[in-house]
Design an enzyme around this catalytic site. Sequence first.
Site, PDB file in Angstrom:
ATOM      1  N   ASP A 117      -2.120  -4.306  13.762  1.00 55.42           N
ATOM      2  CA  ASP A 117      -0.898  -4.794  13.102  1.00 55.42           C
ATOM      3  C   ASP A 117       0.334  -4.513  13.966  1.00 55.42           C
ATOM      4  OD1 ASP A 117       0.585  -6.077  11.156  1.00 55.42           O
ATOM      5  OD2 ASP A 117       0.617  -4.371   9.775  1.00 55.42           O
TER       6      ASP A 117
ATOM      7  N   TYR B 248       0.786  -1.238   0.000  1.00 54.08           N
ATOM      8  CA  TYR B 248       0.000   0.000   0.000  1.00 54.08           C
ATOM      9  C   TYR B 248       0.817   1.286   0.000  1.00 54.08           C
ATOM     10  CZ  TYR B 248      -3.823  -3.148   1.177  1.00 54.08           C
ATOM     11  OH  TYR B 248      -4.746  -4.154   1.159  1.00 54.08           O
TER      12      TYR B 248
END
Length: 340
Positions: free
Chosen positions: A149, A43
């Site tokens: 995360d 990303y």
Amino acid sequence: MSRVYADVNAVRGKSWYEYNKFRIEWSSPDRYEIVRRLGGGKYSEVFEGVDTVNSERIVIKVLKPVAGHKIKREIKVLRNLAGAPNCIALLDVVRDPSRLYHSLVTEFVDNSDWSSLHSRLTDPDIRHYMFQLLSALDFVHSHGIMHRDIKPANVMIDHQRRELRVIDWGLAEFYHPGVDYHTRVGSRQYKSPELLVGYKRYDYSLDLWSTGCMFAAMIFRKQHFFRGSDNEDQLLKIMRVLGTEKFDAYLRAYSIPFESDLEDLLGNYPPRPWTRFVTPENQHLATPDALALVDRLLRFDPRERPTAAEAMAGTYFGTVRVEGGRKEGEALSDSGFASM
Ligand code: AMP
């Protein structure tokens, strides 16, 4: 439902959590210069840069066009967390004239690489950094946000300054009770059991599992504590430590339909006592209070894990709390976790 902070977003209201609705004022990128590439993924591409107005080192995270709606979510989360302890500060958001590339400008951390750092940390270092990580998590969870995360690559440590910053809020999400969330988040070695069995009604406590994995790596001097080769193998590695009986009890308690030939493959594993991981090389770190904390963090059942605040109130952090200027015992709650 989460044991704590379940209604935070409902109380704060839509202006706090609705990230699709807010307008972003983009600055021009002219002010910033790129110095070197730091890394990148699916990303984003991440660069070290300099702010030409004040000559400060900064980080420019260029979001790839595929990032789509995630861009607004990440910016909203970072703005909501302005001033949060031990979380990376968002300084600016910029867009190039073609409007194709959007970038986040954040503060820079002179990070020590985990692969060399984890084997150098002393017992006081580990207590200090774990306390900082938990402080960050307590703040974000109490503000209705899960990071999703947590892993060494997203925990920047400036060892010289003894400062820790949690970065990469690209997967962070607002917590609402009763909502099904994607289980394809996190990074394999730090994924909680709920993610590995596809249980979608998870909450903040998934970050405490990942924190437990980092903590276990630190006190036992391993680069990663549970090291699976794929998601199924990851679960297997966890079962071999926590035991199959506890896994079955967890599935039953949450009525999780879990089909896999894993258990046939595995047979019946008893839980391994944490003392089995203590070696002459790590015994100065894997102290009884450290083992008690790792035991509480690494639980199949998310409700058995302490919250960040409960973990911080435990005995393991007694000296850190004193150094931080607080009186020993002041942060202790009647949570029942005080002996960690
Ligand atoms: P990310 O895609 O956000 O995980 O960032 C990729 C890599 O860039 C990280 O693993 C770090 O090594 C580095 N990085 C990201 N943000 C920072 C920061 N604020 N300070 C220093 N290094 C960073």
